[in-house]
Design an enzyme around this catalytic site. Structure first.
Site, PDB file in Angstrom:
ATOM      1  N   GLU A  11       0.802  -1.220   0.000  1.00 42.30           N
ATOM      2  CA  GLU A  11       0.000   0.000   0.000  1.00 42.30           C
ATOM      3  C   GLU A  11       0.842   1.281   0.000  1.00 42.30           C
ATOM      4  O   GLU A  11       0.820   2.058   0.969  1.00 42.30           O
ATOM      5  CB  GLU A  11      -0.948   0.021   1.206  1.00 42.30           C
ATOM      6  CG  GLU A  11      -1.924  -1.129   1.228  1.00 42.30           C
ATOM      7  CD  GLU A  11      -3.006  -0.986   2.306  1.00 42.30           C
ATOM      8  OE1 GLU A  11      -3.053   0.059   2.975  1.00 42.30           O
ATOM      9  OE2 GLU A  11      -3.811  -1.918   2.450  1.00 42.30           O
ATOM     10  N   GLU A  55      -4.986  -8.769   1.254  1.00 44.55           N
ATOM     11  CA  GLU A  55      -5.573  -8.481   2.569  1.00 44.55           C
ATOM     12  C   GLU A  55      -7.055  -8.254   2.385  1.00 44.55           C
ATOM     13  O   GLU A  55      -7.479  -7.594   1.438  1.00 44.55           O
ATOM     14  CB  GLU A  55      -5.012  -7.191   3.201  1.00 44.55           C
ATOM     15  CG  GLU A  55      -3.644  -7.298   3.782  1.00 44.55           C
ATOM     16  CD  GLU A  55      -3.161  -5.975   4.371  1.00 44.55           C
ATOM     17  OE1 GLU A  55      -3.995  -5.157   4.830  1.00 44.55           O
ATOM     18  OE2 GLU A  55      -1.941  -5.761   4.347  1.00 44.55           O
TER      19      GLU A  55
HETATM   20  C1  FCB Z   1      -4.129  -2.090   5.705  1.00 43.61           C
HETATM   21  C2  FCB Z   1      -2.720  -2.384   6.163  1.00 43.61           C
HETATM   22  C3  FCB Z   1      -2.624  -3.377   7.282  1.00 43.61           C
HETATM   23  C4  FCB Z   1      -3.740  -3.221   8.289  1.00 43.61           C
HETATM   24  C5  FCB Z   1      -5.080  -3.135   7.601  1.00 43.61           C
HETATM   25  C6  FCB Z   1      -6.251  -3.014   8.537  1.00 43.61           C
HETATM   26  O1  FCB Z   1      -4.178  -0.820   5.144  1.00 43.61           O
HETATM   27  O2  FCB Z   1      -1.946  -2.850   5.079  1.00 43.61           O
HETATM   28  O3  FCB Z   1      -1.355  -3.271   7.853  1.00 43.61           O
HETATM   29  O4  FCB Z   1      -3.486  -2.168   9.114  1.00 43.61           O
HETATM   30  O5  FCB Z   1      -5.090  -2.062   6.715  1.00 43.61           O
END
Ligand code: FCB
Length: 447
Positions: free
Chosen positions: A163, A353
């Site tokens: 990110e 994620e």
């Molecule tokens: C993302 C991050 C991760 C975590 C989630 C909830 O943006 O990559 O580290 O904090 O959010």
């Protein structure tokens, strides 16, 4: 006849600063998050990652836990300040830890899935200018080589950045994340992309057959009826097109004049970035609904400061929302995956994620967290991923965020994303209902 795609694989994700703890162990240097957390008012509960889940010392137990759920892979990040405490000099004990982690995964049949940068820059490099300085991209390439030479005989799939939008815009525009600066988001965006490209080169040089990806937090940007169309367009440009246009087309969106500066974007840079990917990772939590400005008590994730140049606007999530205030919308994940697959048909995709924060107030008879809400979020988004595959998207993996309740950056320990609870005093791991749900999905998929 088209070949049947391989089954979707399931895993879990964490990141170094959020789970490892042991910040003074094994010669680890200081990171920008150690520094940021020590400043008053930066983290909601005044906490930091110095102990976190103590994953560093409980590695085997945690890998056993992952393997017990019949998962295929473990996505973790490598702490740059463990490997190069001053951003340059190698600390072999740092690499020893990740060596053990990789071997521990392989011994349990888990694919190790490392991310080279999940936001913990060595403080020494910040002191030399950090990501606003072009030189940091070259330091990242050197660090990549050191890691790849040690782990590349066992790791084939690599992630450079997690990110980079957050690094650039939360770290260098809204100042909500380390290093807490303002006014430097666009140089940082370019330098993280350049560093990704240099890191991809370093990986390919050190690891024959390396598959290199980047992880982006792309999202669907919707304009509410009262939205200023310029705000909607700028949010989409900063959040999505900046990254995708550079990586897939070798250019930056015209609507971002800061990225037309030849002193910043030097000849040859975008050629390097363009075509640097073997696969693309998507972190998806929520869509963005842009509308009229709103006043929020807590700015995180709701801050138009993170979108420099945009006229004032607000985010208007629709219920249901999680405790982060993030709207739950699985169809957004499906649509995003399908859109990406149409834009880049030959690029494999991974959901790197996806997860949800809830208060975890319900307990089962055995005392464990009975998180029907998180289970529903998980099932809904896995179903959305499968629908995207049915619509032709080449999605290889679904990685749940997160294995453990952990240090949630500016929110400290107030937000719980884990499939496994950490008992505060003992740090004992207690699986929640959602963990058993993921295990059930993984088992069914493997049959
Ligand atoms: C993302 C991050 C991760 C975590 C989630 C909830 O943006 O990559 O580290 O904090 O959010």
């Amino acid at each position: 006849m088209t070949a049947t795609p391989p089954p979707l694989r399931f895993g879990v994700a964490t990141s170094a600063y959020q789970v490892e703890g042991a910040v003074d162990v094994g010669g680890r240097g200081r990171s920008i998050w150690d520094t940021f957390c020590a400043l008053p008012g930066t983290v909601l509960d005044g906490s930091d990652g110095s102990v976190a889940c103590d994953h560093y010392h409980r590695l085997d137990e945690d890998l056993d836990l992952i393997a017990s759920a019949a998962l295929s892979s473990y996505r973790f990040s490598i702490a740059w300040p463990r490997v190069q405490p001053d951003g340059r000099t190698l600390e072999p004990r740092g690499l020893d830890f990740y060596d053990r982690l990789v071997d521990g995964c392989l011994a349990r049949g888990l694919q190790p899935f490392p991310t080279l940068y999940h936001w913990d820059l060595p403080q020494a490099l910040q002191d030399e200018g950090g990501w606003p300085a072009r030189e940091t991209a070259h330091r990242f390439a050197d660090y990549t080589t050191a890691v790849a030479e040690r782990l590349g005989d066992r790791v084939s799939t690599w992630t450079t950045h997690n990110e980079p939008w957050c690094t650039a815009f939360l770290g260098h525009a809204s100042a909500t994340f380390a290093p807490g600066l303002r006014g430097a988001a666009f140089p940082v965006a370019h330098h993280t992309l350049l560093s990704h490209a240099l890191s991809a080169q370093a990986l390919r040089a050190a690891v024959p057959g390396a598959e290199v990806g980047i992880v982006l937090n792309l999202t669907l940007v919707h304009g509410e009826p009262d939205a200023d169309p310029r705000a909607v367009d700028l949010v989409d440009a900063v959040q999505n097109r900046l990254w995708l246009d550079a990586l897939l087309d070798g250019r930056y969106p015209d609507v971002l004049p800061e990225l037309a500066d030849p002193a910043l974007v030097q000849p040859g840079d975008l050629e390097l970035v363009h075509g640097s990917l073997d696969w693309l990772g998507l972190n998806y939590y929520t869509p963005f609904r842009v509308g009229s400005p709103v006043t929020t008590a807590d700015g995180v994730g709701q801050d138009s400061d993170a979108f420099p140049g945009a006229p004032d606007f607000g985010f208007h999530p629709r219920p249901p929302v999680t405790t982060m205030g993030w709207e739950v919308d699985p169809s957004g994940l499906e649509d995003l995956l399908v859109q990406l697959s149409r834009r880049a048909p030959s690029l494999p995709l991974r959901v790197t994620e996806n997860g949800s924060a809830y208060a975890d107030e319900q307990r089962a008879e055995d005392g464990s967290v009975d998180d029907a809400d998180r289970e529903a979020y998980l099932l809904g988004h896995v179903a959305a991923t499968l629908r995207a595959r049915d619509r032709g998207a080449d999605v290889r993996d679904y990685l749940a965020w997160s294995l453990l309740d952990n240090f949630e950056w500016a929110q400290g320990y107030t937000q719980k994303f884990g499939l496994v609870e950490i008992e505060p005093e003992t740090l004992r791991r207690i699986p929640k209902r959602s963990f058993r749900a993921l295990a059930g999905i993984a088992r069914a998929a493997a049959q």
